[in-house]
Design a protein around this motif. Structure first.
Motif, PDB file in Angstrom:
ATOM      1  N   SER A 324      12.446  28.295  42.808  1.00 24.34           N
ATOM      2  CA  SER A 324      11.563  29.690  42.936  1.00 24.34           C
ATOM      3  C   SER A 324      10.955  29.726  41.673  1.00 24.34           C
ATOM      4  CB  SER A 324      12.276  30.977  43.652  1.00 24.34           C
ATOM      5  OG  SER A 324      13.023  30.767  44.585  1.00 24.34           O
ATOM      6  N   ILE A 325       9.561  30.314  42.007  1.00 29.78           N
ATOM      7  CA  ILE A 325       8.804  30.616  41.071  1.00 29.78           C
ATOM      8  C   ILE A 325       7.845  31.836  41.234  1.00 29.78           C
ATOM      9  CG2 ILE A 325       6.751  29.668  39.273  1.00 29.78           C
ATOM     10  CD1 ILE A 325       7.577  27.087  40.074  1.00 29.78           C
ATOM     11  N   HIS A 326       7.790  32.924  40.489  1.00 29.02           N
ATOM     12  CA  HIS A 326       6.639  33.992  40.579  1.00 29.02           C
ATOM     13  C   HIS A 326       5.491  33.499  39.748  1.00 29.02           C
ATOM     14  CE1 HIS A 326       8.201  37.647  42.456  1.00 29.02           C
ATOM     15  NE2 HIS A 326       9.242  37.803  41.901  1.00 29.02           N
ATOM     16  N   ASP A 327       4.540  34.341  40.134  1.00 29.04           N
ATOM     17  CA  ASP A 327       2.992  34.166  39.513  1.00 29.04           C
ATOM     18  C   ASP A 327       2.954  34.816  38.305  1.00 29.04           C
ATOM     19  OD1 ASP A 327      -0.356  34.817  40.676  1.00 29.04           O
ATOM     20  OD2 ASP A 327       0.066  33.927  39.095  1.00 29.04           O
ATOM     21  N   ARG A 358       9.467  26.815  45.561  1.00 30.11           N
ATOM     22  CA  ARG A 358       8.997  28.016  46.548  1.00 30.11           C
ATOM     23  C   ARG A 358       8.177  28.860  45.506  1.00 30.11           C
ATOM     24  NH1 ARG A 358      13.095  33.109  47.845  1.00 30.11           N
ATOM     25  NH2 ARG A 358      11.749  33.760  49.563  1.00 30.11           N
ATOM     26  N   LEU A 359       6.922  28.879  46.027  1.00 31.14           N
ATOM     27  CA  LEU A 359       6.131  30.231  45.523  1.00 31.14           C
ATOM     28  C   LEU A 359       6.423  31.480  45.823  1.00 31.14           C
ATOM     29  CD1 LEU A 359       3.094  27.684  44.903  1.00 31.14           C
ATOM     30  CD2 LEU A 359       4.852  28.098  43.436  1.00 31.14           C
ATOM     31  N   ALA A 360       7.254  32.084  45.333  1.00 31.70           N
ATOM     32  CA  ALA A 360       7.449  33.639  45.688  1.00 31.70           C
ATOM     33  C   ALA A 360       6.653  34.594  45.318  1.00 31.70           C
ATOM     34  CB  ALA A 360       9.130  33.816  45.412  1.00 31.70           C
ATOM     35  N   HIS A 361       6.506  35.570  45.861  1.00 32.01           N
ATOM     36  CA  HIS A 361       6.812  36.120  47.139  1.00 32.01           C
ATOM     37  C   HIS A 361       5.564  36.358  47.903  1.00 32.01           C
ATOM     38  CE1 HIS A 361      11.242  36.634  47.237  1.00 32.01           C
ATOM     39  NE2 HIS A 361      11.226  37.156  46.056  1.00 32.01           N
ATOM     40  N   TYR A 362       4.676  35.610  47.454  1.00 36.02           N
ATOM     41  CA  TYR A 362       3.139  36.006  47.670  1.00 36.02           C
ATOM     42  C   TYR A 362       2.315  34.909  47.690  1.00 36.02           C
ATOM     43  CZ  TYR A 362       4.133  36.778  43.101  1.00 36.02           C
ATOM     44  OH  TYR A 362       4.564  36.594  41.973  1.00 36.02           O
ATOM     45  N   PRO A 363       0.999  34.617  48.351  1.00 33.49           N
ATOM     46  CA  PRO A 363       0.243  33.417  48.094  1.00 33.49           C
ATOM     47  C   PRO A 363       0.042  33.377  46.443  1.00 33.49           C
ATOM     48  CG  PRO A 363      -0.485  34.729  50.221  1.00 33.49           C
ATOM     49  CD  PRO A 363       0.539  35.355  49.466  1.00 33.49           C
TER      50      PRO A 363
END
Ligand code: GCU
Length: 607
Positions: A324-327, A358-363
């Motif tokens: 999982s990755i945050h922007d 997994r591009l979490a939790h938003y576009p």
């Protein structure tokens, strides 16, 4: 019962309304662009002085419409009282959140006004589109003192056609951005990530011919590996316009004609095609041409379906070795701004043996998805329907549906995207089921060529970990977050006592597991926050999860430590969520090597 029916009807109506709204232009990056990135003056406005008069009446509603910060006028003479001045204000860099650019904005939640002056030479017959990659959370946009409109949602693009308001020469663009959280929004008031505010993504002025190529979908027909299917949509519903679609390397050269709605649809056999895969991420040069415009894109072609408990990419069963990755850039505080930032994070995932993120939790930024196409990483894309949403509020649903529609519209041509996720860890109730099931149906109606999922609810009964969330019935992939060994279940080796029970005979992809470690803090495997504890957690979690029949992937939480206002331990956290496999310094923690070794073993098993 009646109440439930009413909600479902209202939600379906809301979805229809959403369909009626204009979707942002496809492939903005391929257009004739004037970039408005760079320095913008800004004014911090916690009391909204630029929007309301002292009676808290919006200036916009006043007879003159004047008085707000948006009429960016100078003091004309020494007698005039004007209590703001963009010309004398400091500047922020766009794209970029404001939190990481000014100490006093680090935790700021409220309104900031941005102003950009730019010059343009107008040519008659052209159209002009003002395009924002994203603004978190609510943006009101004014050009030369006139309101263009507003947008809600912090992670999806929006645009305004500005022909009549644009002047030949110098223009003043003013944007009010407000990142206040609120219960009825998407996301709601509580999230485990930093509430970065501002013009966080690119801003462009696009010059376009009348009847420009507004949208297109060019993909393999669902379930077919040898048929190209889709459409090309021109602006202004121009009928009988010749549109050519060519993909020279695939032997495609189609001369099409638009219908009365300005759309040219096609379905065409493909003789030879190199399928896109993570190991061979083949992208084709695609050209769309009309009398007025020539647009180029790079598109990969692959099929993705489920069969029983398998996920088949181009007909071959695969295991999603993910993370999982945050922007957020851990090395330069704030949202990812440039392709360099994005490439770095995706490379860190590949270095760990990943074929999936997994591009979490938003576009995420469109450029992140295009890089995944290029670098060979499959993608789970998600909207921030996260935790305790206002399930019974129709406006909240419309907001979620619009964000989902805009995400699907923007990334529908990206081979890397295989899963649309409609939410994360949402507490069970009738209203939540209506809301989430409507979103799942909307996602499938917008795109029947990809898989639908969500991080479902899990509950425990003794040593049973049970996944029987009714939403799972509507999903292609069963996903859930479980934090055995961190939030429950005692120390990690206790996990071997537990069994997972899943109510669905579908592929299982674990959307989250993990635990915190402060890089460089060492102890034995029972010392919380130590790298050894996290390492032991990964060893026992991987053992525990490998016992799940139908396990076809995972995205451990999380690639790299990230900032969160919910993490207050002054030494171990200091406003950081430390579940990263990489530290915020970029160094790898001990658990990184456990996961990498697991993925290396899995990779051999699936090839
Ligand atoms: C939750 C949530 C994440 C959060 C994580 C955590 O599952 O989905 O957004 O950061 O747990 O508690 O670290």
């Amino acid at each position: 019962m009646l109440k439930n029916i009413a909600f479902v009807v209202l939600f379906l109506l809301a979805s229809v309304t959403v369909k009626g709204q204009s979707e942002p232009i496809q492939h903005i990056l391929g257009r004739n662009l004037l970039s408005l990135n760079g320095s913008w003056q800004y004014i911090i406005d916690p009391y909204e002085m630029g929007f309301y008069d002292y009676r808290h009446e919006p200036f916009e509603n006043s007879a003159s419409g004047k008085g707000g910060f948006y009429d960016d006028r100078k003091q004309r003479d020494k007698t005039e009282l004007i209590e703001y001045s963009f010309d004398d204000s400091p500047s922020l860099q766009v794209p970029g959140d404001w939190n990481s650019q000014a100490e006093k904005l680090a935790l700021y939640e409220g309104t900031v006004w941005y102003r950009k002056k730019f010059s343009v030479h107008l040519t008659p017959g052209n159209k002009y589109l003002l395009y924002f990659g994203a603004a978190n959370y609510e943006a009101h946009v004014y050009l030369n003192g006139k309101k263009l409109g507003m947008h809600k949602g912090g992670f999806t693009p929006f645009q305004f056609e500005v022909g009549s308001q644009l002047v030949d020469g110098e223009n003043s663009l003013v944007v009010k951005v407000d990142n206040n959280r609120a219960q009825d929004e998407i996301p709601t008031i509580n999230t485990d990530w930093w509430n970065y505010g501002g013009l966080t993504r690119d801003v462009y002025l696009a010059t376009l011919p009348a009847g420009y190529i507004q949208d297109y979908k060019i993909q393999l027909a669902p379930g077919s590996g040898n048929r190209l299917e889709g459409y090309i949509q021109l602006a202004d519903s121009i009928v009988n316009e010749v549109v050519t679609l060519s993909i020279p390397e695939a032997g495609i050269q189609l001369a099409l004609k638009t219908d009365p709605q300005g759309r040219a649809s096609f379905s065409h056999p493909l003789k030879k095609i190199h399928y896109w895969t993570p190991d061979m991420p083949k992208l084709y040069d695609v050209q769309i041409k009309t009398a007025e415009e020539e647009l180029r894109d790079r598109i990969g072609f692959r099929t993705i379906v489920t069969k029983g408990q398998d996920i088949l990419l181009n007909g071959q069963s695969l295991f999603l070795r993910g993370v999982s990755i945050h922007d957020e850039n851990p090395l330069i505080p704030g949202r990812l701004r440039s392709e360099g930032d994005m490439r770095m994070l995706l490379q860190w995932a590949k270095d760990m043996g990943c074929n999936y993120v997994r591009l979490a939790h938003y576009p995420h930024n469109e450029k992140m998805i295009r890089l995944a196409d290029e670098m060979g990483l499959l993608v789970w894309a998600e909207i921030p329907v996260y935790w305790t949403i206002s399930w019974e509020n129709v406006a909240t649903y419309q907001n979620a549906a619009k964000q989902l529609s805009d995400l699907v519209s923007r990334d529908k041509n990206r081979a890397s995207v295989i899963i649309w996720s409609v939410g994360n860890e949402t507490p069970l109730s009738g209203a939540r089921y209506n809301f989430m099931s409507s979103l799942a149906k909307l996602a499938r109606s917008k795109d029947n060529s990809r898989l639908i999922s969500a991080a479902l609810e899990v509950h425990r009964d003794g040593y049973k970990v049970i996944v029987n969330d009714s939403l799972g019935e509507l999903l292609d992939v069963v996903s859930f977050n479980e934090y055995g060994g961190w939030y429950w279940g005692g120390v990690p080796e206790e996990l071997r006592k537990y069994q997972v029970e899943i109510a669905y005979d579908k592929p299982v992809v674990i959307s989250e597991f993990g635990g915190d470690a402060l890089a460089g803090f060492h102890g034995d495997e029972h010392t919380r926050w130590s790298e050894e504890y996290q390492e032991s957690l990964y060893i026992h979690q991987l053992d525990f999860l490998s016992g799940i029949k139908g396990l076809r992937g995972m995205t451990p939480w999380v690639l790299v430590d990230f900032r969160s206002p919910r993490r207050q331990h002054p030494y171990f956290q200091d406003f950081w969520n430390r579940k990263g496999l990489y530290a915020s310094s970029g160094e790898k923690k001990k658990a990184f090597y456990i996961l990498k070794a697991y993925y290396d073993r899995i990779r051999k098993k699936y090839h």
